[in-house]
Design an enzyme around this catalytic site. Structure first.
Site, PDB file in Angstrom:
ATOM      1  N   HIS A  19       6.496  98.546  92.875  1.00 21.10           N
ATOM      2  CA  HIS A  19       5.935  99.736  92.235  1.00 21.10           C
ATOM      3  C   HIS A  19       6.986 100.819  92.068  1.00 21.10           C
ATOM      4  O   HIS A  19       8.032 100.796  92.712  1.00 21.10           O
ATOM      5  CB  HIS A  19       4.719 100.297  92.990  1.00 21.10           C
ATOM      6  CG  HIS A  19       4.988 100.720  94.406  1.00 21.10           C
ATOM      7  ND1 HIS A  19       4.858  99.875  95.479  1.00 21.10           N
ATOM      8  CD2 HIS A  19       5.386 101.907  94.927  1.00 21.10           C
ATOM      9  CE1 HIS A  19       5.157 100.521  96.593  1.00 21.10           C
ATOM     10  NE2 HIS A  19       5.483 101.760  96.285  1.00 21.10           N
TER      11      HIS A  19
ATOM     12  N   HIS B  57      10.056 107.404  94.518  1.00 23.78           N
ATOM     13  CA  HIS B  57      10.769 106.226  95.014  1.00 23.78           C
ATOM     14  C   HIS B  57      10.433 105.004  94.177  1.00 23.78           C
ATOM     15  O   HIS B  57       9.482 105.004  93.405  1.00 23.78           O
ATOM     16  CB  HIS B  57      10.483 105.960  96.496  1.00 23.78           C
ATOM     17  CG  HIS B  57       9.076 105.566  96.837  1.00 23.78           C
ATOM     18  ND1 HIS B  57       8.112 106.473  97.191  1.00 23.78           N
ATOM     19  CD2 HIS B  57       8.475 104.353  96.887  1.00 23.78           C
ATOM     20  CE1 HIS B  57       6.983 105.839  97.467  1.00 23.78           C
ATOM     21  NE2 HIS B  57       7.166 104.540  97.279  1.00 23.78           N
TER      22      HIS B  57
ATOM     23  N   GLU C 248      12.146 101.802  98.760  1.00 30.78           N
ATOM     24  CA  GLU C 248      11.236 101.191  99.724  1.00 30.78           C
ATOM     25  C   GLU C 248      11.401  99.681  99.611  1.00 30.78           C
ATOM     26  O   GLU C 248      11.436  99.145  98.505  1.00 30.78           O
ATOM     27  CB  GLU C 248       9.800 101.603  99.372  1.00 30.78           C
ATOM     28  CG  GLU C 248       8.728 100.999 100.258  1.00 30.78           C
ATOM     29  CD  GLU C 248       7.315 101.444  99.864  1.00 30.78           C
ATOM     30  OE1 GLU C 248       7.115 101.946  98.726  1.00 30.78           O
ATOM     31  OE2 GLU C 248       6.400 101.269 100.687  1.00 30.78           O
TER      32      GLU C 248
HETATM   33 CO    CO Z   1       5.719 103.067  97.837  1.00 31.22          CO
END
Ligand code: CO
Length: 133
Positions: free
Chosen positions: A7, A79, A129
């Protein structure tokens, strides 16, 4: 070692307003809001054919995205999340190049899977991440 883009997370000051934009201006498939107190955010997921967008807004008094929104009051990309099949090995490898946030140990992320975050100053200005797929 790293896999798919899981994502892109976008911090927004007003979650419902942002969800309306994606739903009505873009015709996107937008989830209901999910509160994640242990991460200090409320999240809406937008499912795209090849990945997801997560809209995040602060939850509680000490949200980790509050400062980001002070610097970016209109919101912004916060992020990116990359999948890995072995978060321990991926963390060890990344640690040789820079810092992992927090105590360095994986936490449970928005999808119930282990995640770590890499320090943006050590990784070319982007908060990354890792999520175990
Ligand atoms: Co995330």
């Amino acid at each position: 070692m790293i896999g798919k883009l899981n994502h892109v997370a976008i911090a927004v000051p007003d979650l419902e307003r942002a969800a309306d934009t994606y739903r009505n201006a873009f015709g996107a498939d937008v989830s209901d809001p999910v509160e994640m107190p242990e991460h200090g955010v409320s999240v809406i997921f937008i499912q795209l054919p090849n990945t997801k967008i997560e809209l995040m807004s602060p939850l509680g008094d000490s949200s980790p995205i509050a400062e980001f929104l002070e610097r970016n009051p209109a919101g912004g990309i916060h992020h990116i999340c990359l999948e890995t099949d072995d978060i321990g090995a991926a963390s060890d490898r990344a640690r040789a190049f820079g810092r992992i946030l927090g105590n360095g140990e994986p936490k449970t992320g928005a999808h119930g899977k282990p995640v770590v975050f890499l320090h943006p100053k050590d990784f070319h200005g982007t908060l990354i991440e890792f999520e175990e797929a």
